[in-house]
Design a protein around this motif. Structure first.
Motif, PDB file in Angstrom:
ATOM      1  N   VAL A   1      38.442  -6.674 -56.678  1.00 55.40           N
ATOM      2  CA  VAL A   1      39.143  -7.954 -56.700  1.00 55.40           C
ATOM      3  C   VAL A   1      38.230  -9.052 -57.237  1.00 55.40           C
ATOM      4  O   VAL A   1      37.062  -9.157 -56.833  1.00 55.40           O
ATOM      5  N   VAL A   2      38.776  -9.838 -58.152  1.00 57.57           N
ATOM      6  CA  VAL A   2      38.075 -11.009 -58.674  1.00 57.57           C
ATOM      7  C   VAL A   2      38.916 -12.238 -58.330  1.00 57.57           C
ATOM      8  O   VAL A   2      40.061 -12.360 -58.774  1.00 57.57           O
ATOM      9  N   GLY A   3      38.370 -13.123 -57.527  1.00 59.22           N
ATOM     10  CA  GLY A   3      39.079 -14.350 -57.164  1.00 59.22           C
ATOM     11  C   GLY A   3      38.932 -15.385 -58.265  1.00 59.22           C
ATOM     12  O   GLY A   3      37.832 -15.595 -58.790  1.00 59.22           O
ATOM     13  N   CYS A   4      40.046 -16.034 -58.606  1.00 61.01           N
ATOM     14  CA  CYS A   4      40.033 -16.995 -59.710  1.00 61.01           C
ATOM     15  C   CYS A   4      40.690 -18.307 -59.285  1.00 61.01           C
ATOM     16  O   CYS A   4      41.821 -18.314 -58.797  1.00 61.01           O
ATOM     17  N   PHE A   5      39.993 -19.395 -59.506  1.00 60.40           N
ATOM     18  CA  PHE A   5      40.551 -20.720 -59.261  1.00 60.40           C
ATOM     19  C   PHE A   5      40.817 -21.390 -60.605  1.00 60.40           C
ATOM     20  O   PHE A   5      39.927 -21.469 -61.449  1.00 60.40           O
ATOM     21  N   MET A   6      42.046 -21.870 -60.780  1.00 56.93           N
ATOM     22  CA  MET A   6      42.417 -22.507 -62.038  1.00 56.93           C
ATOM     23  C   MET A   6      42.104 -24.005 -61.981  1.00 56.93           C
ATOM     24  O   MET A   6      42.674 -24.730 -61.171  1.00 56.93           O
ATOM     25  N   SER A   7      41.218 -24.433 -62.839  1.00 53.35           N
ATOM     26  CA  SER A   7      40.892 -25.847 -62.963  1.00 53.35           C
ATOM     27  C   SER A   7      41.827 -26.465 -63.991  1.00 53.35           C
ATOM     28  O   SER A   7      41.813 -26.064 -65.162  1.00 53.35           O
ATOM     29  N   VAL A   8      42.655 -27.413 -63.556  1.00 54.07           N
ATOM     30  CA  VAL A   8      43.655 -27.993 -64.454  1.00 54.07           C
ATOM     31  C   VAL A   8      43.443 -29.497 -64.589  1.00 54.07           C
ATOM     32  O   VAL A   8      42.636 -30.103 -63.871  1.00 54.07           O
ATOM     33  N   TRP A   9      44.192 -30.076 -65.517  1.00 56.32           N
ATOM     34  CA  TRP A   9      44.108 -31.519 -65.753  1.00 56.32           C
ATOM     35  C   TRP A   9      44.483 -32.280 -64.493  1.00 56.32           C
ATOM     36  O   TRP A   9      45.463 -31.953 -63.816  1.00 56.32           O
ATOM     37  N   GLN A  10      43.686 -33.285 -64.167  1.00 57.99           N
ATOM     38  CA  GLN A  10      43.950 -34.136 -63.015  1.00 57.99           C
ATOM     39  C   GLN A  10      44.121 -35.577 -63.492  1.00 57.99           C
ATOM     40  O   GLN A  10      43.301 -36.082 -64.267  1.00 57.99           O
ATOM     41  N   PRO A  11      45.185 -36.263 -63.054  1.00 56.20           N
ATOM     42  CA  PRO A  11      45.401 -37.645 -63.498  1.00 56.20           C
ATOM     43  C   PRO A  11      44.288 -38.558 -63.004  1.00 56.20           C
ATOM     44  O   PRO A  11      44.003 -38.593 -61.801  1.00 56.20           O
ATOM     45  N   PRO A  12      43.640 -39.278 -63.903  1.00 58.35           N
ATOM     46  CA  PRO A  12      42.519 -40.135 -63.503  1.00 58.35           C
ATOM     47  C   PRO A  12      42.946 -41.309 -62.633  1.00 58.35           C
ATOM     48  O   PRO A  12      42.103 -41.941 -61.991  1.00 58.35           O
ATOM     49  N   PHE A  13      44.249 -41.607 -62.588  1.00 55.14           N
ATOM     50  CA  PHE A  13      44.748 -42.743 -61.819  1.00 55.14           C
ATOM     51  C   PHE A  13      45.205 -42.342 -60.409  1.00 55.14           C
ATOM     52  O   PHE A  13      45.726 -43.163 -59.674  1.00 55.14           O
ATOM     53  N   LEU A  14      45.006 -41.064 -60.031  1.00 53.56           N
ATOM     54  CA  LEU A  14      45.400 -40.599 -58.708  1.00 53.56           C
ATOM     55  C   LEU A  14      44.230 -39.909 -58.018  1.00 53.56           C
ATOM     56  O   LEU A  14      43.365 -39.317 -58.673  1.00 53.56           O
ATOM     57  N   ASP A  15      44.207 -40.003 -56.691  1.00 51.92           N
ATOM     58  CA  ASP A  15      43.221 -39.256 -55.916  1.00 51.92           C
ATOM     59  C   ASP A  15      43.706 -37.813 -55.796  1.00 51.92           C
ATOM     60  O   ASP A  15      44.810 -37.557 -55.308  1.00 51.92           O
ATOM     61  N   CYS A  16      42.888 -36.868 -56.257  1.00 49.63           N
ATOM     62  CA  CYS A  16      43.293 -35.468 -56.246  1.00 49.63           C
ATOM     63  C   CYS A  16      42.309 -34.648 -55.417  1.00 49.63           C
ATOM     64  O   CYS A  16      41.138 -34.996 -55.284  1.00 49.63           O
ATOM     65  N   SER A  17      42.804 -33.539 -54.872  1.00 51.81           N
ATOM     66  CA  SER A  17      42.004 -32.723 -53.956  1.00 51.81           C
ATOM     67  C   SER A  17      41.535 -31.430 -54.591  1.00 51.81           C
ATOM     68  O   SER A  17      41.183 -30.483 -53.882  1.00 51.81           O
ATOM     69  N   MET A  18      41.494 -31.370 -55.925  1.00 58.27           N
ATOM     70  CA  MET A  18      41.191 -30.109 -56.586  1.00 58.27           C
ATOM     71  C   MET A  18      39.830 -29.549 -56.182  1.00 58.27           C
ATOM     72  O   MET A  18      39.684 -28.353 -55.954  1.00 58.27           O
ATOM     73  N   GLU A  19      38.823 -30.392 -56.091  1.00 58.54           N
ATOM     74  CA  GLU A  19      37.493 -29.885 -55.775  1.00 58.54           C
ATOM     75  C   GLU A  19      37.440 -29.313 -54.361  1.00 58.54           C
ATOM     76  O   GLU A  19      36.780 -28.287 -54.116  1.00 58.54           O
ATOM     77  N   ALA A  20      38.159 -29.950 -53.426  1.00 54.99           N
ATOM     78  CA  ALA A  20      38.215 -29.414 -52.065  1.00 54.99           C
ATOM     79  C   ALA A  20      38.947 -28.079 -52.034  1.00 54.99           C
ATOM     80  O   ALA A  20      38.550 -27.150 -51.312  1.00 54.99           O
ATOM     81  N   GLU A  21      40.023 -27.957 -52.821  1.00 54.50           N
ATOM     82  CA  GLU A  21      40.767 -26.699 -52.886  1.00 54.50           C
ATOM     83  C   GLU A  21      39.901 -25.607 -53.503  1.00 54.50           C
ATOM     84  O   GLU A  21      39.902 -24.455 -53.050  1.00 54.50           O
ATOM     85  N   ARG A  22      39.161 -25.966 -54.535  1.00 49.69           N
ATOM     86  CA  ARG A  22      38.262 -25.002 -55.169  1.00 49.69           C
ATOM     87  C   ARG A  22      37.202 -24.524 -54.186  1.00 49.69           C
ATOM     88  O   ARG A  22      36.871 -23.327 -54.146  1.00 49.69           O
ATOM     89  N   GLN A  23      36.684 -25.436 -53.380  1.00 45.83           N
ATOM     90  CA  GLN A  23      35.664 -25.052 -52.401  1.00 45.83           C
ATOM     91  C   GLN A  23      36.239 -24.079 -51.371  1.00 45.83           C
ATOM     92  O   GLN A  23      35.582 -23.100 -50.990  1.00 45.83           O
TER      93      GLN A  23
END
Length: 388
Positions: free
Chosen positions: A42-64
């Motif tokens: 198994v290889v776990g994969c996290f998709m890094s996608v475009w994040q709107p610069p005008f909104l607070d997004c939780s992508m880095e926390a989800e990636r962690q």
């Protein structure tokens, strides 16, 4: 806990590599844990996608969270850069649809273009991919064609949990992708997945489910679209064309909406009001107070679909069930598909769906997905509708 048959029946699991789309949530994490337990590489994969610069997004926390689960399971972990693909294929599509007066479903496009599009393509280019896997609540039934169990077709089936079934979002997947896909939890109820995650000691077992747009979470659509569309206030009209109030930009409203506009000319007993039409060129929206089943809000008796995708083969004309939004009860209907087809699956051309009774608040740009019992046949984008 038993795995679904389409996974259980795979031979030599230890020789198979599965790239698992991991979002940092309980469903994808439990899927990775189950496949690891079954013996797959198994290889776990996290998709890094475009994040709107005008909104607070939780992508880095989800990636962690995804990375921590991968470390806990002892599996490889990759971050897949799909920033450009997400912006071009999902965000730009969504904005363009709203600009033209349609109401798109970005989660449908995201699954077709990103998870089972760009991510699937990336995994296939790694050189060792046998399958991809996701935590969707959906099932597969493999149809084999010889004694060696060579797959002929893969049928997409509704998830066992009717409240979590996600086949509506998956109807645009192609046959090739489905044959290379595993759905480890589609045969389970959500509560069973939570229990299983706890038994497997998955780090995110108690994490709340994500909500909102695919990858972006909770987003105020008006605020989001205002960054891309020059929204201008305009007139609100009643069914007779009389101006009764103002709105904040016709592009952001959808059929059936009952908030976000101001009605200034009304009786004390008036309301609530519902959007039944919008004119992008004139920047007006039309409202009604009539929300009865025989009123204008129930506008979806016959609908025309374009850009169709039929997962296994073009269905014959006949009686089926369909829905025009996620988690909506399936409604009885007749389906007619044009005979000329551009490919072997009968996808791409128009289809017509005639419901037994008018559906409420149908809007162009939405997806209509058709089912034969528990099998998701496919569907298309709503182009035209007729309430008669």
């Amino acid at each position: 806990m038993d795995l679904p048959n389409h996974i259980k029946n795979i031979d030599n699991k230890s020789e198979k590599t599965v790239y698992v789309a991991m979002s940092g949530g309980v469903d994808s994490s439990t899927s990775a844990a189950l496949l690891k337990q079954a013996g797959f590489h198994v290889v776990g994969c996290f998709m890094s996608v475009w994040q709107p610069p005008f909104l607070d997004c939780s992508m880095e926390a989800e990636r962690q969270d995804a990375m921590d689960v991968a470390a806990q399971l002892g599996i490889d972990f990759r971050t897949v850069d799909l920033v450009e693909e997400y912006k071009n294929r999902v965000v730009d599509y969504m904005v363009s649809a709203y600009k033209s007066g349609r109401t798109p479903n970005p989660d449908v496009i995201c699954n077709g273009q990103i998870k089972f599009g760009a991510f699937y393509e990336w995994a296939g280019n790694q050189g060792d991919m046998d399958y991809i896997a996701t935590g969707h609540y959906a099932r597969l039934r493999r149809e084999t064609q010889n004694s060696k169990f060579k797959i002929k077709n893969s049928h997409l089936l509704q998830g066992v949990d009717e409240h979590k079934d996600q086949t509506y979002f998956l109807y645009r997947i192609g046959q090739k992708q489905l044959q290379d896909t595993l759905f480890p939890i589609g045969h389970l109820q959500k509560e069973e997945v939570r229990t299983l995650a706890d038994e497997l000691d998955v780090l995110v077992a108690d994490k709340p489910d994500s909500q909102g747009l695919c990858f972006l979470g909770e987003v105020d659509m008006k605020d989001f679209l205002s960054q891309f569309i020059d929204l201008k206030s305009g007139n609100v009209c009643n069914e007779d064309g009389e101006v009764i109030g103002t709105h904040e930009g016709a592009e952001v409203y959808t059929i059936g909406q009952r908030r976000g506009f101001e009605v200034t000319k009304k009786e004390p007993s008036s309301g609530p009001w519902y959007v039944i039409d919008k004119n992008i060129q004139n920047n007006t929206i039309t409202l009604t107070e009539n929300n009865s089943p025989d009123g204008p809000v129930y506008n979806g008796k016959e609908i025309t679909l374009t850009d169709t995708n039929w997962i296994t083969s073009q269905p014959t004309a006949g009686r089926y069930k369909a829905r025009i939004r996620y988690n909506q009860p399936l409604e009885k209907c007749k389906l007619k598909v044009k005979s000329q087809t551009p490919n072997q699956f009968g996808s791409g051309h128009e289809a017509r769906v005639i419901f037994d009774k008018p559906l409420r608040a149908v809007a162009s740009g939405q997806s209509c997905v058709v089912y034969d019992s528990e099998v998701c046949l496919g569907g298309g984008i709503i182009q035209e509708l007729n309430s008669e």
